[in-house]
Each structure stands twice: as C-alpha cells, then as structure tokens.
Motif scaffolding. Sequence first.
Motif, short mmCIF file in Angstrom:
data_model
loop_
_atom_site.label_atom_id
_atom_site.label_comp_id
_atom_site.label_asym_id
_atom_site.label_seq_id
_atom_site.Cartn_x
_atom_site.Cartn_y
_atom_site.Cartn_z
N ARG A 178 62.37 -79.43 31.88
CA ARG A 178 62.52 -80.11 33.18
C ARG A 178 62.01 -81.54 33.02
NH1 ARG A 178 64.06 -77.57 37.29
NH2 ARG A 178 62.98 -78.82 38.85
N ILE A 179 62.97 -82.42 32.87
CA ILE A 179 62.64 -83.81 32.60
C ILE A 179 63.10 -84.68 33.76
CG2 ILE A 179 63.00 -85.76 31.04
CD1 ILE A 179 63.58 -83.67 28.84
N GLY A 180 62.13 -85.24 34.45
CA GLY A 180 62.49 -86.13 35.55
C GLY A 180 62.99 -87.46 35.02
N LEU A 181 63.96 -88.01 35.72
CA LEU A 181 64.47 -89.32 35.31
C LEU A 181 64.41 -90.28 36.48
CD1 LEU A 181 65.95 -91.09 33.13
CD2 LEU A 181 68.06 -90.42 34.28
N ILE A 182 63.76 -91.40 36.25
CA ILE A 182 63.78 -92.48 37.25
C ILE A 182 64.54 -93.62 36.62
CG2 ILE A 182 62.41 -94.08 38.60
CD1 ILE A 182 60.18 -92.00 38.60
N VAL A 183 65.67 -93.93 37.19
CA VAL A 183 66.58 -94.85 36.53
C VAL A 183 67.01 -95.94 37.50
CG1 VAL A 183 68.65 -93.53 37.12
CG2 VAL A 183 68.59 -94.85 35.00
N GLY A 184 67.56 -97.01 36.96
CA GLY A 184 67.94 -98.15 37.79
C GLY A 184 69.19 -97.91 38.62
N ARG A 185 69.46 -98.84 39.49
CA ARG A 185 70.62 -98.75 40.37
C ARG A 185 71.89 -98.47 39.58
NH1 ARG A 185 70.06 -104.39 42.27
NH2 ARG A 185 72.30 -104.19 42.13
N GLN A 186 72.71 -97.64 40.15
CA GLN A 186 73.91 -97.22 39.42
C GLN A 186 75.04 -98.24 39.48
OE1 GLN A 186 74.25 -94.32 37.31
NE2 GLN A 186 72.09 -94.89 37.51
N ASP A 187 74.80 -99.33 40.16
CA ASP A 187 75.82 -100.38 40.12
C ASP A 187 75.48 -101.43 39.05
OD1 ASP A 187 73.63 -101.34 41.40
OD2 ASP A 187 74.73 -102.50 42.90
N THR A 188 74.55 -101.08 38.18
CA THR A 188 74.26 -101.96 37.05
C THR A 188 74.60 -101.25 35.75
OG1 THR A 188 71.99 -101.19 36.75
CG2 THR A 188 72.33 -102.98 38.32
N THR A 189 74.92 -102.06 34.77
CA THR A 189 75.26 -101.50 33.47
C THR A 189 74.16 -100.58 32.97
OG1 THR A 189 76.07 -103.73 33.07
CG2 THR A 189 76.20 -102.17 31.25
N GLY A 191 71.68 -99.18 34.43
CA GLY A 191 71.44 -98.00 35.26
C GLY A 191 72.39 -96.87 34.89
N ARG A 192 73.65 -97.19 34.88
CA ARG A 192 74.66 -96.17 34.56
C ARG A 192 74.48 -95.64 33.15
NH1 ARG A 192 78.04 -99.80 37.11
NH2 ARG A 192 78.66 -100.63 35.09
N GLU A 193 74.29 -96.57 32.22
CA GLU A 193 74.29 -96.17 30.82
C GLU A 193 73.07 -95.33 30.46
OE1 GLU A 193 77.07 -99.62 28.90
OE2 GLU A 193 74.93 -99.62 28.44
N ARG A 194 71.96 -95.67 31.06
CA ARG A 194 70.76 -94.88 30.75
C ARG A 194 70.90 -93.48 31.31
NH1 ARG A 194 66.04 -99.59 31.52
NH2 ARG A 194 67.02 -101.01 30.03
N LEU A 195 71.49 -93.39 32.48
CA LEU A 195 71.74 -92.06 33.03
C LEU A 195 72.64 -91.27 32.10
CD1 LEU A 195 71.57 -89.91 35.16
CD2 LEU A 195 73.38 -91.06 36.45
N SER A 196 73.66 -91.93 31.60
CA SER A 196 74.61 -91.22 30.75
C SER A 196 73.94 -90.71 29.48
CB SER A 196 75.79 -92.13 30.41
OG SER A 196 75.43 -93.03 29.37
N GLY A 197 73.04 -91.50 28.92
CA GLY A 197 72.34 -91.06 27.72
C GLY A 197 71.48 -89.84 28.00
N TYR A 198 70.85 -89.87 29.12
CA TYR A 198 70.03 -88.74 29.56
C TYR A 198 70.88 -87.48 29.68
CZ TYR A 198 67.47 -86.05 33.21
OH TYR A 198 66.86 -85.09 33.96
N VAL A 199 72.00 -87.64 30.36
CA VAL A 199 72.90 -86.50 30.59
C VAL A 199 73.39 -85.94 29.26
CG1 VAL A 199 75.16 -85.85 31.48
CG2 VAL A 199 73.64 -87.29 32.86
N ARG A 200 73.76 -86.82 28.37
CA ARG A 200 74.29 -86.36 27.10
C ARG A 200 73.25 -85.56 26.30
NH1 ARG A 200 75.20 -88.52 21.76
NH2 ARG A 200 74.31 -90.55 22.26
N ALA A 201 72.03 -86.08 26.27
CA ALA A 201 70.98 -85.38 25.53
C ALA A 201 70.75 -83.99 26.11
CB ALA A 201 69.69 -86.20 25.57
#
Lengths: 356, 356
Positions: A178-189, A191-201
Amino acid sequence: MSVTLKDVAQAARVSVSTASRALTGTGLTSERTQQRLTRIARELGYRPNPIARGLKTGQSRLVALLVHNLTNASFQVMAEVIQARLKALGYQMLLCIGGDDPEQESDTLTTLVDHRIDGLIVVPTGKNGAQLKALSKEVPIVCLVRRDDATDLETVLADDPQGAYLGTRHLIELGHKRIGLIVGRQDTTSGRERLSGYVRALREAGIAMDGTLVHAGHFVPETGATCARKLLDLLRPPSAIFVANHEATLGVLRVTAERNIAIPDDLSLLCYEDMPWFEWHRPAISIVDNGARDLANLAVDRLLHRMDAKGNGNDGVREYRVGARLIKRDSCRPIESASKPKSSKSKSSAAKSAKV
Amino acid sequence: MSVTLKDVAQAARVSVSTASRALTGTGLTSERTQQRLTRIARELGYRPNPIARGLKTGQSRLVALLVHNLTNASFQVMAEVIQARLKALGYQMLLCIGGDDPEQESDTLTTLVDHRIDGLIVVPTGKNGAQLKALSKEVPIVCLVRRDDATDLETVLADDPQGAYLGTRHLIELGHKRIGLIVGRQDTTSGRERLSGYVRALREAGIAMDGTLVHAGHFVPETGATCARKLLDLLRPPSAIFVANHEATLGVLRVTAERNIAIPDDLSLLCYEDMPWFEWHRPAISIVDNGARDLANLAVDRLLHRMDAKGNGNDGVREYRVGARLIKRDSCRPIESASKPKSSKSKSSAAKSAKV
DNA sequence: CTGTTAGCGCATTCAT
DNA sequence: ATGAATGCGCTAACAG
C-alpha cells in the motif's frame, strides 16, 4: 558621458566604420589598424553600447529564463547553472518568475520579446501555447521540465515516467503493497507522467491500484499536508508514501511531525527531486533525483544550437529526456511481512504513547 | 517584422512625432488624436521597442540584482520579492550571480552598466569599492545586506548586532555559559557585526569570552562542519552552538548527525536566517530571523527613490537597518544546573539506547 | 583595405 | 496642436 566609437575613431584618425570593423574583429581591416584601434579603444576605456548595437542588429545579448519560483530547489540550481553558462558566453540572463500563473506568463512573455531577447528557456504553464508558438517564430525557445502540448517546441524533460517507476518499484521491492502517492496536477507533464510510472510499477508487481491512495494537487506545501492527512486517516493507511510533488514535501513532513509518525519505522517516505537538506535531515530522505543540473545544461545546449541555426524556424524540433536516478538514504525501510497491516499501526501508536 | 511607430503613424495618417507624443502621453496632443492613436496602436498590436527608446533616452527599464548565489535562502526570497516589485513597476530584473567573487563582481558590474541598467541592487563583496563608487555616478545603486566600506552608497542592512545579541542572550537566559559561535568572515559587515552582538551579550551577562569557542569562516557548508568538529572536540565543549553563518548550517547539522548528538538534549542549536524546512526539521530549529523579505522591500523602495530623484548624485545617502527577530522553536533547551555538564550527556545516551 | 552614406525605432527640437 | 528634421551609437551596404 561614456566614450563612444566615434571618440575612438577620432582619436585614431579613422572613420567610425573602420573603427567598428577593427573592433568587432571582422577580418576586413589591416592587421596594423586592427591592433592600433584595439589599443586606443582600451586606452580610452571604450565599451560598445549594446543598446545601440542591438538597435542595429536586432539582438540584445539577453537570454531569458522563465520559471515558476525560486523556492523549488530544482529551479534554484537550474537558474544558477543557466546563468553561469550564459554569462560565460557573453549573455546576460533575464530571470523572470511567473508563479505558475498563465496570465503572468503571458504578460512576461510579451515584455521579453519587446526587449528583443536572443533566446528563451521557459517552464511553461501550459496555458499559453498559442502565444508561445507565435513567439517561437521571433526567438529561439526551449521548454524546460514541462511540455506545452499546444506547441511543438524544442523541449527538455526529466524522465518522469522512469523516475516514478524507479521510485515505486523501490518501495515495492522493500515489501510495500500500500503505497500512497502524492503527485502534481494532472494538467502538467510531470504530474501525468509520474502517475503513469507509479501505475506501471504497481501493475508489473501485480498490485491492484487503489484510487484512495493517490492524490494529485497543486504545487504548494499545503497540498502535501492535506493529502498526507487524507492518506493517514484511511482505514488502511499506506505503509509508504511517495511524494512525487516536490513542493508538497514540506507539507507531508509537517503532518508526520505533528502526528509523531516515525520515519521510516511507522512510515516509509520517498520524495521526488533533491533538496540540499534532505541529506542532513534525520532520517536522511531517500529521493528520486530528476537531474536538475543536467536538465539545465541540456536546455542551454539546445538553446544555443537553435540560436546558432538562426531562422531555421521550428525545424528539426525534438524532445529530450534526462534520466532519473534513485538515491537511497534512510527514509525507506523494508516491511517484513505483508500480512500484518495492523502491526505497523499498533507499533506506531505504541511509539506515540510512549513518547507522550 | 513587428509593427513600429511608423506603421501606426501611417495608419493614422499623422506624422511619427505626433504618434510618439500621443502614445507616450505627453499632454501635447489633442484629446481626440490621443485616443485615436491609442486605439489604432492597440488594433495594430503596436509595442514600443525598448531598445530604440533606450538608445534615445539612455534608459532600459532594466534593473539588476547582483547576489552571491541562490542557495542562500535569504537571497531566494530577496530575488523573488525584488523581481515581483520591479515587474509591477514595469521593470525587468536582470539577475546576476556573483559567487561572492570580486572578479566576477567587477566583470558583471561593467557589463551591467554597458546594458544601461536603470538601477542596481547589489550584495557587494566589498572588494570593488572604487568601481562601485564610480558606477554610482552613472546609475542609482543600493547595497543590500553588506556594506562596501570603500563607498558611501545607500545601504540596506539587517540589524546584525541586534540579531546576534538577541540570539546569544536567548541562549544565556536558558542557562548556557559555554556558547559556541560559528560566524561569517570578518571582512564582511555581517560577520563582524554578528560577532560583536555575541560579544556584547556575553559581556552583559558577565561571561568571560573564550576564544576557542568562536570560529569565523567562509560562507560554505564545509565551514560549518569543520568548525562544529573543532567545537565538539574541545575538552570542554559548548552546551550550545549559535550558527550565525547561514551557509554553514548544513555542515553543522551533518556533524551532529554523524556523531549522533541529540538536539537539544546534548546540544542546543540556534541558527541565523530562516529556511523553509527549519520549521519541519525535527527538532524544529530556532532561529534569528533577519527579515529578508523586508530587507528586499526596503531596498526596492530606496532604489526607486534614488531613481526618481535622478541625478542627485550621492546626495543624502543613508544607511537603513531592518530589525531582527528571535523565533523560538525546539532546538534550544534550558540547562538546569551549570555544574553538571555530565548529566545531560548521560541522559541523552540513555534516550538514545532506549530508542534502539 | 578604408571612407561615405544610410538607417535601425524612437523622442525631441525646431518650426509652423 | 502638428509636421519636419535631427541624432542617440552602432553596423552594413556601397563606393572607391
């Protein structure tokens, strides 16, 4: 007031144009007059007037850097690096702070071209694509850290998908589910990309994504505090938090401090982008390094390239990535057994009451 | 390329000079043409060329800020504040980073006047007094944070004697008798003045000054580490350290971390100048706040004043002080009895082992 | 290789 | 109240 080219010319008994040619070092003068003029100019303390020169040539020897703030540690080092590089090349840096505000950005942008800057490195808000695109016809532009999707400008980005993946995988390898993620606004590069990396892992590890563990928010410390509270108030709180929103880090730290949550014993903490004090904090905070220094250097390289190849328009525009690196310090620790979520909780409250 | 005054004039069927007068808002045109020109200019998207204007007027709407770096938290907020204030007034800020290096400073200074900046706020190294003095005849200058003793320029300083006094007295009031001081180079205003405040507080309290407790050094983290080690290796180490050299703070923290020295149990720590994370550090670090924001604002005020009163030379030059404030957090604690230096030490190690 | 001429865009003086 | 003319300091096109 100050000594002009005319003064030098008169002193040397030549015409102004000869003086100009000699001093600008076009090989169109005789060796002798060249040296003579140089000497006289030096003796007189002549310094060319960049304004006058600019009026003629349309150049200013000014390069602008537009960032959101100077609080963000990455922006600090970028500003320092870029200024140093530019100065070495005879350019002055015009530093502008846009506050991540589209209106300010737009404003600043126009005044900058008014000043006939020779180049621009910008961290775009993403809301002024049209304007940026238009300006790119007047002056070489390099986008840094964020892409402006409405444009096709040369862009230097951190490899955020990779960085977030690296970080998340690190936590997974330590046994965290259970890994919490606090990430930047999703209308920024980023923000989106860091979320995607998290999801992929997570996906690669076969861990189901839990929406309640992911919070996206604005780039301010308050975001971190709010999100951290939400995460920690969860019925099944995370055993690790990945703060992939740099600005939010302070807020998260405030909350863990308030609640007497021990790091890494009660909670593992991984942050994105280094700050000088992360290393001296106790525990030293593990991070995903975005390579701010290299990003800045690459941005300058690309800008210079475009400034040389003048007039080539948006020809051969490319996007560059600077890889991320995981720097392990002491804020993340392995979880022994995956089947005792209660244990960590009781442990933390025990620690808490013991301390009180 | 871009639309010029001539274009506007032609479109309006008036002469360039009329257009100029109308748009610059000298009341020398009829109300009607004034408005008409303004409208047409807007429609055409006319933007005056600051370079051309500058060539004529000798002004550039550029104001430079010359600081040592952007790592120092005070410089960060100063840069942000100054840029914001200036932009609101229609000036662009030229940010230069001098690295506290006299040669770079001298270099930068000349290029800045070459660019016909309208004003300069500078944190002087102190080694280019003559040059600075000469330049002050060409452009309004305000010195910030440090005084250049070889000049008589308008100067905005922190009240370092008071700040250091405040901090030292605080520690004394907590019962500390042996207070280590890590302070900046003694060839700088702040370095000397902070030392003097420390000395005064000690004297007032009737505590004999111990030279081995005082270390002055360069503005880098390494200084802090070196000095901290020296202090802690003393036969009778201090019970409190006052880090009055901002840049040295990280180094001190590193050493206490390395040696597992608990703050404030084993050692009280007081720092000079705030950093955002001091508040979230555990323990939260008590500081003497130098008022960076107010310093910056005052510097801008004074600069604008001198820019308005143009040509007045170094007339009515004054030195301003912005008072310091003590902000108590959790890194300093009272010493119960002055005669049991051992007690605190054993206690801390007990606490330590309890934690392990 | 050098001098003469022109003009960058604008503000300002001198006329009208 | 407006237009014509001048020049800020420099570079570049054009002659010689």
